[in-house]
Design a protein around this motif. Structure first.
Motif, PDB file in Angstrom:
ATOM      1  N   LYS A  22       0.825  -1.206   0.000  1.00  8.87           N
ATOM      2  CA  LYS A  22       0.000   0.000   0.000  1.00  8.87           C
ATOM      3  C   LYS A  22       0.861   1.259   0.000  1.00  8.87           C
ATOM      4  N   GLY A  23       1.910   1.261   0.804  1.00  7.48           N
ATOM      5  CA  GLY A  23       2.775   2.435   0.879  1.00  7.48           C
ATOM      6  C   GLY A  23       3.468   2.725  -0.431  1.00  7.48           C
ATOM      7  N   THR A  24       4.013   1.695  -1.057  1.00  8.91           N
ATOM      8  CA  THR A  24       4.723   1.924  -2.307  1.00  8.91           C
ATOM      9  C   THR A  24       3.763   2.286  -3.436  1.00  8.91           C
ATOM     10  N   GLU A  25       2.548   1.771  -3.391  1.00 10.81           N
ATOM     11  CA  GLU A  25       1.556   2.157  -4.403  1.00 10.81           C
ATOM     12  C   GLU A  25       1.217   3.633  -4.276  1.00 10.81           C
ATOM     13  N   LYS A  26       1.062   4.107  -3.056  1.00  9.27           N
ATOM     14  CA  LYS A  26       0.771   5.523  -2.823  1.00  9.27           C
ATOM     15  C   LYS A  26       1.940   6.395  -3.268  1.00  9.27           C
ATOM     16  N   ILE A  27       3.143   5.972  -2.932  1.00  5.88           N
ATOM     17  CA  ILE A  27       4.331   6.740  -3.310  1.00  5.88           C
ATOM     18  C   ILE A  27       4.476   6.764  -4.825  1.00  5.88           C
ATOM     19  N   LEU A  28       4.255   5.630  -5.477  1.00  9.34           N
ATOM     20  CA  LEU A  28       4.355   5.574  -6.930  1.00  9.34           C
ATOM     21  C   LEU A  28       3.332   6.497  -7.584  1.00  9.34           C
ATOM     22  N   ALA A  29       2.119   6.526  -7.053  1.00  6.63           N
ATOM     23  CA  ALA A  29       1.074   7.419  -7.593  1.00  6.63           C
ATOM     24  C   ALA A  29       1.498   8.878  -7.439  1.00  6.63           C
ATOM     25  N   LYS A  30       2.053   9.229  -6.274  1.00  5.50           N
ATOM     26  CA  LYS A  30       2.515  10.599  -6.051  1.00  5.50           C
ATOM     27  C   LYS A  30       3.672  10.933  -6.992  1.00  5.50           C
ATOM     28  N   ALA A  31       4.578   9.969  -7.190  1.00  5.88           N
ATOM     29  CA  ALA A  31       5.718  10.185  -8.071  1.00  5.88           C
ATOM     30  C   ALA A  31       5.257  10.439  -9.502  1.00  5.88           C
ATOM     31  N   GLU A  32       4.285   9.671  -9.940  1.00  4.57           N
ATOM     32  CA  GLU A  32       3.765   9.843 -11.298  1.00  4.57           C
ATOM     33  C   GLU A  32       3.042  11.180 -11.456  1.00  4.57           C
TER      34      GLU A  32
END
Length: 92
Positions: A22-32
């Protein structure tokens, strides 16, 4: 001295309270979406093979460049490290 501080910061950063999925999915979305700090984290994950990301220097550099272009200083420093040591890029 700088290297010790960098390793300490990276260690603290890696031990932050994000769950692997969940954390990495959120971070990836923010990065994109263009968040420089999130772009740095994704670059760091790829550069170190952390948080479920397979180590990939080219992808790390790609994300670090995005973050560095947004004036995120840790990304600029870490990207410089890749160039200085010639990891994934031609050594300068």
């Amino acid at each position: 001295m700088k290297r010790s501080i960098l390793l300490l910061l990276l260690s603290v950063f890696a031990l932050s309270g994000y769950s692997q999925n969940k954390g990495t999915e959120k971070i990836l979305a923010k990065a994109e979406d263009g968040n420089a700090k999130a772009q740095y984290r994704i670059g760091w994950y790829y550069g170190n093979g952390a948080k479920g990301f397979e180590r990939n220097e080219l992808k790390a550099i790609e994300w670090l460049e995005k973050s560095a272009e947004n004036n995120y200083h840790p990304a600029q420093y870490y990207l410089g490290w890749f160039y200085f040591y010639g990891h994934g890029v031609k050594k300068i």
